[in-house]
Design an enzyme around this catalytic site. Sequence first.
Site, PDB file in Angstrom:
ATOM      1  N   GLU A  33      30.834 -39.796   1.192  1.00  0.00           N
ATOM      2  CA  GLU A  33      30.568 -38.442   0.687  1.00  0.00           C
ATOM      3  C   GLU A  33      29.213 -38.333  -0.015  1.00  0.00           C
ATOM      4  OE1 GLU A  33      33.682 -36.506  -1.457  1.00  0.00           O
ATOM      5  OE2 GLU A  33      35.246 -37.220  -0.101  1.00  0.00           O
TER       6      GLU A  33
ATOM      7  N   GLU B 122      39.858 -40.528   4.084  1.00  0.00           N
ATOM      8  CA  GLU B 122      40.580 -40.055   2.898  1.00  0.00           C
ATOM      9  C   GLU B 122      41.448 -38.875   3.299  1.00  0.00           C
ATOM     10  OE1 GLU B 122      38.272 -39.234  -0.658  1.00  0.00           O
ATOM     11  OE2 GLU B 122      36.992 -40.987  -0.300  1.00  0.00           O
TER      12      GLU B 122
END
Length: 810
Positions: A437, A510
């Site tokens: 991210e 995730e």
Amino acid sequence: MKQVCWLFWLCCLSLGIHAQSMRERICLDEAWQFALGNASSPASDFGCGTEYFNYLTKAASIHNEGPYALKFDASSWETVDLPHDWVVDLPYAAEASHSHGYKTIGYKYPETSVGWYRKTISIPASDFGKHLYLQFDGIFRDARIWVNGFFLGEEPSGYVTQVYDITDYLNYGGENLVVVRVDASLEEGWYYEGAGIYRHVWLNKTAPVHVAPFGTFVSSDLSASLDEAKVSVQTTVVNDGIKEGTYRLNHLLKTADGRVIASVGNEEQPLQAKAQSVSTIQFTVDTPELWDVDRPYLYQLVTEVYQGVNLVDSYTTPFGIRQAVFDADKGFILNGKPLKLKGVNMHQDHAGVGVAIPDALQEYRLKQLKKFGCNAYRASHNPMTPEMLDACDREGILVIAENRLMGVNPYQLGVLGRMIERDRNHPSIILWSVGNEEWGIEWNEKGERIAASMREYCHRLDSTRLMTVASSSGPTVLVPADVAGYNYILQHKVDEDRMKYPERCAVGTEETSGCGTRNIYFNEVEKGWMASLNRIPNGSDSLLNCIERGWKFYDERPWLGGLFYWTGFDYRGEPNPLKFPATGSQFGILDYCGFPKDEAYYLKAWWTDEPVLHVFPHWNLQGHEGDSIDVWVYSNCEEVELLVNGKNLGKQPMPRNGHLAWKTVYRPGKVKAVGYRNGRRCMTQEIETTGEGQQIRVTVDRLEIRADKKDVAVACVEILDKKGRVVPTACESLNLEVAGPVRILGVGNGNPAFQEKERPEEAEARIFSVDTFNGLAQVLLQSTGEAGEAILTVRSGNLEEGQVTIQLKP
């Protein structure tokens, strides 16, 4: 076996030189002196760097005054053993860092953000002529290292193994001082990271000519029928002496039980002083034992270094033979069979010890996850502790090993490279993740360029594994990835990308678990507790039963390799969406101690073949009498029937990867679920409104541990009513006492708003206290080094005490 030099090995054995080795590895975890320094004032930081000739000006100057000086008086410092996290003992404050769990660490608290460690080691005169180096597996963070006043170097990252040559700085036949300064003022991650030397420290002794640290790389290429493996061994040998020499290698392949089944060597070759040489050999293993999640078989390769007829070094590399493939249509394939990754993300921290997790506790955490069908582990978001990877190898847990920071300059690539070179022999690792991210580059061409460069760097160091990067939404960073990592499902995006990139391999790096506080079913934000998001309908399936939504999505798409839930365990810090007094994340499938939440049983139902029938909420919902209640069931039975206080609410078929729910009105009493398969009853579960706590039950994960000052037994304390039922709302104060050769290392209870003292001082290590949270508490018992019998006794007011006995074996 082919290409086997049996004659060479037999000659060495007959000369009696096979078993002699100069390599020695000594753990330096015990008896460090420790004191807090000061991040804002060099004068208050024991004068570090204030001298006229400081440590960067003159080598081991007699003018040095700081803790790295031999003459420094540290007699008032406390004694600690490693691994050590000093943040565990710091207080909480509402104005402290939200991401680090409101502990008083960081730039706002300079008096508690720097720590100093000192240790004196004896080096015998007989070591003169050997090569000696220190290995620090992890220091959080910004570490500076000295030996005998000589500055060795520094490492900003808190997650990188550091190796320092100390050969020329030592007093042979005398005492030697190792000093470490740690500065945790800066947060490297957005989650609790602790502070200190939180991983092992090693003193390594070798001959001048030796296998370099992490200097072997063993890889294998299996035939299509999996009955033959071509094993390749790349070895880096270094000459740390001051004279040119020669060396010859011999490699011994050993089975799991230690039998030598092959040996292969090479010709003698020269090696200049202060130089290294890389060589590669290959041999073939017929009908190899394969490393698999169900049978994680490990071979050992012993690499021997000879100078003439003298064996001067022996280096052992555990490894596994297995075939791990990602396919754009079939997902992940292990040893020729499609296997869905059933994974979790994990940070390294635990109740009672913070990030300084003992090896036995690392393994305990893995085994708790395996109970619910977990077969994969993503190290979010940094290189793992080596012993945790060892445990994954032994337990058959597949790993995404993750880098801390994306970038292409020497520092970023150096950190990535050190992780790969250290860990690439672990058969558990199936992917190298270069980042997570990175919002600043996910959406632009910079991200694509950086990811492509890092991919090629990964391939150069390890051509046997693919690379991934995790993105929360940005498309460009995923384009160069060998395997795309999707965070938080983005269902339309994943399916759109399938149309756009049909050759793309992908996993869910995730996925939302939707969990909340264990045994809490109504939000109590003022206490730091929240009900599971899985059970909060809001007209949108974006929140209702997140854990089910995620698994269904990935299970229904065979081309996706699997998913990793955020997270396996609760972790300290980042208590979103709550704030103080919450001090920890609540998105673990297990709580901070590893006690299962309801959602763990959803996974157990669909990730294992074990029959599961789990009914919730518990039936001690005082204050909600007369309220409408949803009763849920997680099960893999074909049908489930529900009875509430004797009233039959009917039978429902269980959808694949689903759950069942009935509406009822809460009144104290009993809920009974009956599971059916093939139209017949196969199992039942009952939950009842319990009485008040009457007794204490204590159990341990192991009744026997090693008497080595390191091993740990994990004790579970439960509050029971007079009928022996766990009271799911009991919050009782416990008095703990141990007798025999153990100490109380730390305590916890899974409360995500925990703010009590959780680790005893040395004087308290036999008598301590902790409260239960919703019926449970945990006590970590560590060996003190002697063999014998140890007893933990737990008392609380008028409750009948609980007790457990463990044996400590030499």
